[in-house]
Write a protein that holds these residues in place. Structure first.
Motif, mmCIF file in Angstrom:
data_model
loop_
_atom_site.group_PDB
_atom_site.id
_atom_site.type_symbol
_atom_site.label_atom_id
_atom_site.label_comp_id
_atom_site.label_asym_id
_atom_site.label_seq_id
_atom_site.Cartn_x
_atom_site.Cartn_y
_atom_site.Cartn_z
ATOM 1 N N SER A 164 0.934 -1.233 -0.160
ATOM 2 C CA SER A 164 -0.003 0.052 -0.145
ATOM 3 C C SER A 164 0.956 1.041 -0.026
ATOM 4 O O SER A 164 0.650 2.340 0.730
ATOM 5 C CB SER A 164 -1.057 -0.073 1.294
ATOM 6 O OG SER A 164 -1.924 -0.958 1.082
ATOM 7 N N HIS A 165 1.795 1.192 -0.930
ATOM 8 C CA HIS A 165 2.647 2.455 -1.061
ATOM 9 C C HIS A 165 2.199 3.228 -2.163
ATOM 10 O O HIS A 165 1.823 2.765 -3.335
ATOM 11 C CB HIS A 165 4.203 2.181 -1.525
ATOM 12 C CG HIS A 165 4.736 1.473 -0.223
ATOM 13 N ND1 HIS A 165 6.114 0.675 -0.329
ATOM 14 C CD2 HIS A 165 4.325 1.717 1.027
ATOM 15 C CE1 HIS A 165 6.423 0.336 0.965
ATOM 16 N NE2 HIS A 165 5.378 1.026 1.754
ATOM 17 N N ARG A 166 2.002 4.613 -2.297
ATOM 18 C CA ARG A 166 1.841 5.563 -3.375
ATOM 19 C C ARG A 166 3.003 5.157 -4.249
ATOM 20 O O ARG A 166 4.128 5.186 -3.992
ATOM 21 C CB ARG A 166 1.661 6.609 -3.056
ATOM 22 C CG ARG A 166 0.463 7.178 -2.416
ATOM 23 C CD ARG A 166 0.488 8.722 -1.861
ATOM 24 N NE ARG A 166 -1.078 8.753 -1.415
ATOM 25 C CZ ARG A 166 -1.247 9.943 -0.543
ATOM 26 N NH1 ARG A 166 -0.212 10.878 -0.450
ATOM 27 N NH2 ARG A 166 -2.553 10.188 -0.225
ATOM 28 N N GLU A 185 -2.314 5.647 -6.362
ATOM 29 C CA GLU A 185 -2.571 5.054 -5.254
ATOM 30 C C GLU A 185 -2.891 3.516 -5.702
ATOM 31 O O GLU A 185 -4.123 3.535 -6.307
ATOM 32 C CB GLU A 185 -3.561 5.331 -3.889
ATOM 33 C CG GLU A 185 -3.108 6.508 -3.393
ATOM 34 C CD GLU A 185 -4.307 7.100 -2.212
ATOM 35 O OE1 GLU A 185 -5.369 6.633 -2.355
ATOM 36 O OE2 GLU A 185 -3.790 8.251 -1.632
ATOM 37 N N TYR A 187 -4.538 0.294 -6.556
ATOM 38 C CA TYR A 187 -5.342 -0.629 -5.950
ATOM 39 C C TYR A 187 -5.110 -2.178 -6.422
ATOM 40 O O TYR A 187 -5.529 -3.045 -5.702
ATOM 41 C CB TYR A 187 -6.857 -0.139 -6.338
ATOM 42 C CG TYR A 187 -7.253 1.024 -5.792
ATOM 43 C CD1 TYR A 187 -6.644 1.496 -4.648
ATOM 44 C CD2 TYR A 187 -8.355 1.654 -6.111
ATOM 45 C CE1 TYR A 187 -6.950 2.731 -4.011
ATOM 46 C CE2 TYR A 187 -9.025 2.900 -5.380
ATOM 47 C CZ TYR A 187 -8.100 3.396 -4.446
ATOM 48 O OH TYR A 187 -8.710 4.548 -3.695
ATOM 49 N N HIS A 226 2.180 5.953 2.554
ATOM 50 C CA HIS A 226 1.118 4.810 2.675
ATOM 51 C C HIS A 226 -0.234 5.067 2.198
ATOM 52 O O HIS A 226 -0.633 6.490 2.649
ATOM 53 C CB HIS A 226 1.067 3.876 4.013
ATOM 54 C CG HIS A 226 2.622 3.241 4.318
ATOM 55 N ND1 HIS A 226 2.574 1.895 3.917
ATOM 56 C CD2 HIS A 226 3.757 3.687 4.727
ATOM 57 C CE1 HIS A 226 3.843 1.579 4.140
ATOM 58 N NE2 HIS A 226 4.413 2.404 4.840
ATOM 59 N N PHE A 227 -1.066 4.563 1.884
ATOM 60 C CA PHE A 227 -2.212 4.775 1.655
ATOM 61 C C PHE A 227 -3.416 3.769 2.197
ATOM 62 O O PHE A 227 -3.102 2.310 2.296
ATOM 63 C CB PHE A 227 -2.988 5.090 0.112
ATOM 64 C CG PHE A 227 -2.722 3.778 -0.693
ATOM 65 C CD1 PHE A 227 -3.865 3.270 -0.834
ATOM 66 C CD2 PHE A 227 -1.534 3.401 -1.170
ATOM 67 C CE1 PHE A 227 -3.869 1.833 -2.017
ATOM 68 C CE2 PHE A 227 -1.548 2.289 -2.119
ATOM 69 C CZ PHE A 227 -2.731 1.777 -2.431
ATOM 70 N N TYR A 229 -6.390 1.264 1.732
ATOM 71 C CA TYR A 229 -7.194 0.694 0.355
ATOM 72 C C TYR A 229 -8.524 0.745 0.927
ATOM 73 O O TYR A 229 -9.048 0.507 2.116
ATOM 74 C CB TYR A 229 -6.840 -0.755 0.415
ATOM 75 C CG TYR A 229 -7.775 -1.491 -0.483
ATOM 76 C CD1 TYR A 229 -6.989 -1.312 -1.875
ATOM 77 C CD2 TYR A 229 -8.729 -2.212 -0.314
ATOM 78 C CE1 TYR A 229 -7.638 -2.055 -3.160
ATOM 79 C CE2 TYR A 229 -9.466 -2.780 -1.379
ATOM 80 C CZ TYR A 229 -8.750 -2.897 -2.659
ATOM 81 O OH TYR A 229 -9.310 -3.562 -3.726
#
Length: 335
Positions: A164-166, A185, A187, A226-227, A229
């Motif tokens: 979950s890294h940009r 981001e 998915y 991080h983002f 989900y």
């Protein structure tokens, strides 16, 4: 000596059974030496000798953990799927389908590792015969001109999806003929006809976008960014109505008439989850319906059928196909 040969065969069988047991139990922490001794009705000392033979003779690395008076053993490489020579051949041939795609970067290494693993289990290489089969099976597919570069970018994208890294991507858009920089981001990834696409939220557009992986010129992973989900997002649901890989949100009913020469194709092949056979006409032709979005991608598919398919609905799609046919005719009218 017959007695010695029988003894060696018995031990060889036991070694294979021990490896198989280790393979099954490794995901759960391994198996104890005592358990192996009881299973094979031999002494623990014999099991220790067998484990040494597995490591030194068969070159299968093991991990031994002492817990008090109990010795726990597992495979160092982790779980190895139980594959027969036949299944291993199918796996390898499936891998060959990705030759020249974004996944082709490490195919030879994976093949060698697969064969090496099978030989550790004493499979007969004559039964596997992957090299012979490879020469007698040919895949007719489009291939990338630089699969190694794309494979490296692909690996970065997979790692960023997992963690979950940009990512920052430099993307070449076909429609504009220009390259742009985007922070995305990621998915997930989707594959259609061996072409891979990245699905993610583009921060520039503040919306979900789809990027063809082989048109990404470079990728930079932001390991510190991080983002989250989105909890309600499903990649499968997002793509469910799309004809290809684009979800424009405009689902539409499409009715097509297939000539009798190709009607059997739409009876045997499902081109979209919504596909329904509406009517079989007396002349052998068939009317098929679809409910899909992203119909601009359908136009290219329809043009492949030439005069063997007719768009009945919607009217605007029928008109687009008529205009496309006229443009193609004008091209070939020039002398």
């Amino acid at each position: 000596m017959p007695g010695g040969a029988k003894k060696d065969a018995t031990r060889g069988l036991r070694l294979n059974k021990i490896i198989d047991r280790l393979n099954k139990k490794t995901p759960y922490g391994g198996v104890t030496v005592k358990e192996l001794a009881e299973m094979h009705e031999v002494s623990t000392r014999q099991i220790y000798r067998d484990l040494n033979a597995i490591e030194n003779g068969l070159h299968v690395p093991l991990v031994r953990k002492q817990n008090g008076r109990t010795m726990q053993v597992c495979l160092e490489a982790g779980y190895l799927p139980a594959l027969s020579p036949e299944k291993a051949t199918i796996v390898y041939l499936s891998m060959l389908q990705q030759k020249g795609s974004a996944l082709s970067g490490h195919l030879n290494e994976i093949k060698d590792a697969l064969i090496a693993t099978l030989f550790r289990y004493h499979y007969d290489p004559r039964e596997l015969a992957v090299e012979k089969l490879q020469k007698r099976i040919h895949f007719v597919e489009e291939s990338l001109t630089g699969p190694e570069k794309v494979a490296a970018l692909f690996a970065t994208l997979v790692n960023s999806i997992r963690d979950s890294h940009r990512v920052k991507i430099w993307y070449f858009a076909t429609w504009s003929g220009q390259q742009s920089e985007r922070v995305v981001e990621p998915y997930g990834l989707i594959c259609k006809h061996n072409n891979w696409y990245l699905v993610g939220r583009c921060l520039k557009k503040n919306d979900i976008r789809v990027f063809r992986v082989d048109q990404i010129q470079d990728v930079l992973a932001y390991a510190t960014e991080h983002f989250l989900y989105p909890a309600g997002f499903s990649l499968a649901e997002f793509m469910a109505s799309s004809w290809g890989v684009i979800n424009d949100g405009k689902t539409c009913l499409v009715r097509l008439k297939f000539n009798r020469q190709v009607a059997h194709r739409v009876k045997n092949v499902l081109y979209h989850p919504s596909q329904k056979l509406e009517t079989e006409l007396p002349d052998g032709s068939a009317i098929v319906t679809f409910e899909a979005c992203g119909l601009d991608e359908m136009i290219g598919w329809l043009s492949q059928w030439g005069d063997l398919v007719e768009v009945l609905e919607p009217r605007w799609l029928r008109e687009k196909m008529r205009m496309l046919a006229e443009k193609m005719a004008q091209v070939y009218e020039k002398d």
